[in-house]
Design an enzyme around this catalytic site. Sequence first.
Site, PDB file in Angstrom:
ATOM      1  N   TYR A   1      19.520   0.865 -45.806  1.00  0.00           N
ATOM      2  CA  TYR A   1      19.021   0.516 -46.260  1.00  0.00           C
ATOM      3  C   TYR A   1      18.723   2.348 -47.464  1.00  0.00           C
ATOM      4  O   TYR A   1      18.676   3.308 -46.846  1.00  0.00           O
ATOM      5  CB  TYR A   1      17.768   0.486 -46.208  1.00  0.00           C
TER       6      TYR A   1
ATOM      7  N   LYS B   1      -9.154   4.641 -25.029  1.00  0.00           N
ATOM      8  CA  LYS B   1      -9.031   4.066 -26.513  1.00  0.00           C
ATOM      9  C   LYS B   1      -7.548   4.178 -26.861  1.00  0.00           C
ATOM     10  O   LYS B   1      -6.267   5.133 -26.564  1.00  0.00           O
ATOM     11  CB  LYS B   1      -9.914   5.153 -27.278  1.00  0.00           C
TER      12      LYS B   1
HETATM   13  C1  PLP Z   1     -10.248  10.924 -29.360  1.00  0.00           C
HETATM   14  C2  PLP Z   1     -12.126  11.614 -28.666  1.00  0.00           C
HETATM   15  C3  PLP Z   1     -11.632  12.500 -27.438  1.00  0.00           C
HETATM   16  C4  PLP Z   1     -10.692  12.551 -26.550  1.00  0.00           C
HETATM   17  O1  PLP Z   1     -10.559  13.917 -27.052  1.00  0.00           O
HETATM   18  P1  PLP Z   1      -8.327  14.681 -26.946  1.00  0.00           P
HETATM   19  O2  PLP Z   1      -8.746  15.575 -28.146  1.00  0.00           O
HETATM   20  O3  PLP Z   1      -8.051  13.356 -26.762  1.00  0.00           O
HETATM   21  O4  PLP Z   1      -8.611  15.181 -25.558  1.00  0.00           O
HETATM   22  C5  PLP Z   1     -12.731  13.019 -27.079  1.00  0.00           C
HETATM   23  N1  PLP Z   1     -14.168  12.956 -28.048  1.00  0.00           N
HETATM   24  C6  PLP Z   1     -14.222  11.979 -28.699  1.00  0.00           C
HETATM   25  C7  PLP Z   1     -15.797  11.960 -29.572  1.00  0.00           C
HETATM   26  C8  PLP Z   1     -13.277  10.980 -29.239  1.00  0.00           C
HETATM   27  O5  PLP Z   1     -13.306  10.593 -30.582  1.00  0.00           O
END
Ligand code: PLP
Length: 369
Positions: A264, A38
Site C-alpha cells: 500500500y 490479565k
Molecule cells: C500488570 C501488573 C503487574 C504485573 O507486572 P509485570 O511487570 O508484568 O510483572 C503487577 N501488578 C499490577 C498492579 C499490575 O497492573
Amino acid sequence: MGKIGETTLEINLSALAHNYRFLRSKIAPNTKFLAVVKAFAYGSDMVAVAQKMEGLGVDYFAVAYAREGILLREAGIAKPILVLHPLPINFEEIIDHHLEPNIYSPKILKEFIQVAKAKKLTQYPVHLKFNTGLNRLGFWENDVDFIFEQVKDTPEVKVTSLFSHLAASEDSNEKTFSENQINTFKKIAEALSQKLGHRPMRHMLNTSGVLNYPEAQFEMVRSGIGLYGYGNHKTIDAQLRPVATLKTIISQIHRIEPNETVGYNRAFKSDGYRITATLPLGHADGIGRQYGNGNAHVLIHGKKAPIIGNVCMDMIMVDVTNIDCKEGDEVLVFGQQKSAEEFASGAKTISYEILTALSQRIKRVIVED
Ligand SMILES: *Cc1c(COP(=O)(O)O)cnc(C)c1O
C-alpha cells in the site's frame, strides 16, 4: 511439532513452569506468589496458563477487569482472583463469581460497601491499593483515617491485603524513587494495620521488583511478564524461556523488478531485483504498522527477512532476496530463538505491548517439552 500450515502461536507450558520456578527461587519459600494473567495471560491463553499455574501451586491470580476473572471462574479456576481495576458497574458480578476487588479510591470503597451490605455479605475479601508515586490508581496516604472509619463497623467486608505498585522497578536510575515508594508503603501499611487490629497481607513487587527489590517482597509478590519469559533485562531474559512463539508460513513469493513498488501507498521502492514473500499476518493480528518499513524482521531458515513496505491488515511482505525458501515454508516471527523484546524494540516498544496485542484471530496451540 509438525507442520503448522497457518499462523500459529505456540504456548509452551514447560517454559511457563521453568519461569515460575526461576521467579520462586528469588523469593522466600513462605512468600505467596500471585500470577498476573490479565489480557489473556499477556496475549497467550489465559485458561491454559491459569490451569497450569494452579497445578504448580500458585497462591493467587490477578486480572485487570471483571470480565477476565469471570472467564477464569467459568473455566473452573478455584484459587483467589484479584481484580486490579474493577468499576462499580462490575461489583455485583464480581461478588457473584467470588472475585476479589481492588478498592482504590474513597468513592469505590463507599460504593462497594453499599453493594456488600445490600447483598448481606460477611467478611468479603477486599484489597486496598495505595498510590505511592505511580499516580495511576490508589488511595493517598492521608486516606488512612477515612478508610478506617468506613470499614471499622462493616463486617460485610474484610481487608485481606494492602498493596502498591512501583513506577520504575526495572530502572536502576530510579532506585531512590523506588525505595521511597517502598518506605511510604511500609508506613501506610503499618498505620492502617495498627488501626484495623489485624495485619492484612502486603504486596508491592511486579517481576522487575522481585528481581531488583527482593527486600520488599513482604507477604506476596505479583508477577506477569517474568512468567511469560521476559525480565526487562538481558541477563534475566537469558535465564527465562519465552512462553509464546509466533510462527507463520510463506503464502506466496514474488519476483520484483527494479523500480517496482511493494504494498500500500507504494511505500517500498525496489532498487534492484528483489524476491519478496507474503505472510498471512497483519495489523489485525497485532503486528502494527510501526513494524513495517524495515523496523522489524522475521526469521526464515534462520536468516533475517525484514518487513518491507506498509503492514497490511492481514498480510506483511518480507524481503527474502538472499534466502533460499519457497511457498509453504515456515517463518519464525518471535519466541524461542528470537525474543519478542528484540522484535518489539525495532518498533520502539516493549515485549508487553507486542505480546498483548496478538489478536484472538491467531490460532493458539498448547505445547510442552
Ligand atoms: C500488570 C501488573 C503487574 C504485573 O507486572 P509485570 O511487570 O508484568 O510483572 C503487577 N501488578 C499490577 C498492579 C499490575 O497492573
